[in-house]
Motif scaffolding. Structure first.
Motif, short mmCIF file in Angstrom:
data_model
loop_
_atom_site.label_atom_id
_atom_site.label_comp_id
_atom_site.label_asym_id
_atom_site.label_seq_id
_atom_site.Cartn_x
_atom_site.Cartn_y
_atom_site.Cartn_z
N VAL A 177 0.84 -1.19 0.00
CA VAL A 177 0.00 0.00 0.00
C VAL A 177 0.88 1.24 0.00
O VAL A 177 1.85 1.32 0.74
CB VAL A 177 -0.94 0.03 1.21
CG1 VAL A 177 -1.72 1.32 1.26
CG2 VAL A 177 -1.88 -1.18 1.17
N GLN A 178 0.51 2.20 -0.82
CA GLN A 178 1.22 3.49 -0.86
C GLN A 178 0.20 4.62 -0.83
O GLN A 178 -0.90 4.49 -1.36
CB GLN A 178 2.06 3.60 -2.12
CG GLN A 178 3.28 2.69 -2.13
CD GLN A 178 4.17 2.94 -3.32
OE1 GLN A 178 3.70 3.27 -4.40
NE2 GLN A 178 5.48 2.81 -3.13
N LEU A 179 0.62 5.73 -0.21
CA LEU A 179 -0.17 6.95 -0.22
C LEU A 179 0.58 7.99 -1.01
O LEU A 179 1.78 8.20 -0.79
CB LEU A 179 -0.40 7.48 1.20
CG LEU A 179 -1.50 6.84 2.05
CD1 LEU A 179 -1.58 7.56 3.38
CD2 LEU A 179 -2.83 6.88 1.34
N GLN A 180 -0.12 8.65 -1.91
CA GLN A 180 0.49 9.68 -2.75
C GLN A 180 -0.25 10.98 -2.52
O GLN A 180 -1.42 11.11 -2.88
CB GLN A 180 0.40 9.29 -4.22
CG GLN A 180 0.99 10.30 -5.19
CD GLN A 180 2.50 10.33 -5.15
OE1 GLN A 180 3.14 9.30 -5.04
NE2 GLN A 180 3.06 11.51 -5.25
N ALA A 181 0.44 11.94 -1.93
CA ALA A 181 -0.14 13.27 -1.72
C ALA A 181 0.23 14.17 -2.89
O ALA A 181 1.35 14.10 -3.40
CB ALA A 181 0.37 13.87 -0.42
N SER A 182 -0.70 15.01 -3.28
CA SER A 182 -0.44 15.93 -4.38
C SER A 182 -1.33 17.16 -4.24
O SER A 182 -2.23 17.20 -3.41
CB SER A 182 -0.71 15.24 -5.72
OG SER A 182 -2.08 14.83 -5.81
N GLY A 183 -1.05 18.16 -5.09
CA GLY A 183 -1.91 19.34 -5.12
C GLY A 183 -1.30 20.59 -4.51
O GLY A 183 -1.92 21.66 -4.58
N GLY A 184 -0.15 20.47 -3.91
CA GLY A 184 0.48 21.65 -3.33
C GLY A 184 0.97 22.60 -4.41
O GLY A 184 0.99 22.26 -5.60
N GLY A 185 1.36 23.78 -4.00
CA GLY A 185 1.84 24.76 -4.95
C GLY A 185 1.94 26.13 -4.34
O GLY A 185 1.86 26.29 -3.11
N LEU A 186 2.08 27.12 -5.20
CA LEU A 186 2.20 28.52 -4.77
C LEU A 186 0.91 29.26 -5.09
O LEU A 186 0.45 29.24 -6.24
CB LEU A 186 3.38 29.18 -5.48
CG LEU A 186 3.53 30.69 -5.30
CD1 LEU A 186 3.81 31.03 -3.84
CD2 LEU A 186 4.64 31.22 -6.20
#
Length: 118
Positions: A1-10
């Motif tokens: 199982v892996q968790l992938q976080a995304s969506g960050g930015g400036l």
């Protein structure tokens, strides 16, 4: 199982971002999910939680601005962040309690950086 976080930015102050946390692999179900953040030079703090039944809790600093949610069919959680301020600058991490192969365990995403310009 892996968790992938995304969506960050400036973003500029007052702007918004939506973070995603997707679980992959042999995932039976996600029991609960939390979002944490760690600002430079500070400890990692709990931002929001969502339970099995959908109940949510928030840190006082983000109440009314952030919303945690989940899509069980997609094994994905979200953190909608509105009215972002410079004090929200941090690396954001998701953590989830996941059922896999009849075992329950905690998993962490890799973190996604949120930067807010004033």
């Amino acid at each position: 199982v892996q968790l992938q976080a995304s969506g960050g930015g400036l973003v500029q102050a007052g702007g918004c971002l939506r973070l995603s946390c997707a679980a992959s692999g042999t995932v039976t179900s996600i029991k609960s999910m939390e979002w944490y953040r760690q600002a430079p030079g500070k400890q990692r703090d709990l931002v929001a939680t969502i339970s099995t039944g959908g109940g949510t809790t928030y840190a006082d600093s983000v109440k009314g601005r952030f919303t945690i949610s989940r899509d069980s069919a997609k094994n994905t959680g979200y953190l909608q962040m509105n009215s972002l301020q410079p004090e929200d600058i941090a690396v954001y991490y998701c953590e989830a309690n996941i059922w896999s192969h009849f075992s329950l365990a905690d998993y962490w995403g890799q973190g996604t950086l949120v930067t807010v310009s004033s």
